[in-house]
Design a protein around this motif. Structure first.
Motif, PDB file in Angstrom:
ATOM      1  N   ARG A  80      78.640 -13.889   8.479  1.00 22.91           N
ATOM      2  CA  ARG A  80      79.395 -13.872   9.739  1.00 22.91           C
ATOM      3  C   ARG A  80      80.888 -13.848   9.470  1.00 22.91           C
ATOM      4  N   ALA A  81      81.338 -14.629   8.487  1.00 27.96           N
ATOM      5  CA  ALA A  81      82.766 -14.652   8.137  1.00 27.96           C
ATOM      6  C   ALA A  81      83.209 -13.287   7.622  1.00 27.96           C
ATOM      7  N   ARG A  82      82.395 -12.642   6.796  1.00 26.74           N
ATOM      8  CA  ARG A  82      82.747 -11.303   6.313  1.00 26.74           C
ATOM      9  C   ARG A  82      82.830 -10.314   7.469  1.00 26.74           C
ATOM     10  N   ALA A  83      81.890 -10.420   8.403  1.00 24.00           N
ATOM     11  CA  ALA A  83      81.885  -9.517   9.548  1.00 24.00           C
ATOM     12  C   ALA A  83      83.121  -9.733  10.426  1.00 24.00           C
ATOM     13  N   GLU A  84      83.498 -10.986  10.608  1.00 23.77           N
ATOM     14  CA  GLU A  84      84.702 -11.279  11.400  1.00 23.77           C
ATOM     15  C   GLU A  84      85.938 -10.650  10.764  1.00 23.77           C
ATOM     16  N   ARG A  85      86.045 -10.760   9.444  1.00 27.32           N
ATOM     17  CA  ARG A  85      87.188 -10.152   8.744  1.00 27.32           C
ATOM     18  C   ARG A  85      87.122  -8.626   8.838  1.00 27.32           C
ATOM     19  N   ARG A  86      85.924  -8.076   8.697  1.00 26.01           N
ATOM     20  CA  ARG A  86      85.749  -6.620   8.704  1.00 26.01           C
ATOM     21  C   ARG A  86      86.076  -6.026  10.079  1.00 26.01           C
ATOM     22  N   TYR A  87      85.647  -6.703  11.132  1.00 26.95           N
ATOM     23  CA  TYR A  87      85.785  -6.146  12.479  1.00 26.95           C
ATOM     24  C   TYR A  87      86.908  -6.789  13.288  1.00 26.95           C
ATOM     25  N   ALA A  88      87.775  -7.517  12.647  1.00 30.15           N
ATOM     26  CA  ALA A  88      88.893  -8.153  13.354  1.00 30.15           C
ATOM     27  C   ALA A  88      89.809  -7.073  13.934  1.00 30.15           C
ATOM     28  N   SER A  89      90.336  -7.352  15.102  1.00 26.26           N
ATOM     29  CA  SER A  89      91.190  -6.356  15.786  1.00 26.26           C
ATOM     30  C   SER A  89      92.512  -6.236  15.125  1.00 26.26           C
TER      31      SER A  89
END
Length: 89
Positions: A80-89
């Motif tokens: 989830r943390a990786r996804a947040e970094r990847r898809y952060a605006s």
């Protein structure tokens, strides 16, 4: 590799039959290029999913490691943390 297929080896508790089948289904969908096969291809699609799931279960049963088993919740939090970094605006 398809992003929806997750590592199944070296977890405590071990991967379930449902997790193995889900990974096999994602793999066959990726290879076939479709999420829903036509009626005429359904039987071949289902056989492929069953064969990949069986091969995956065999592989997982034979793999060995000296690393301690991973915790599913911790690995999910990392993802989830990786996804947040990847898809952060």
């Amino acid at each position: 590799m398809c992003r929806n297929i997750h590592q199944l080896h070296n977890f405590e508790p071990p991967a379930t039959a449902d997790e193995i089948r889900a990974a096999a289904l994602q793999y066959v969908r990726k290879i076939a290029g479709t999420t829903r096969p036509s009626q005429i291809n359904q039987e071949a699609f289902d056989r492929a999913v069953a064969a990949v799931a069986a091969a995956t279960a065999d592989l997982l049963g034979e793999l060995t490691t000296v690393a301690p088993p991973k915790n599913r919740e911790i690995e999910a939090a990392k993802a989830r943390a990786r996804a947040e970094r990847r898809y952060a605006s």
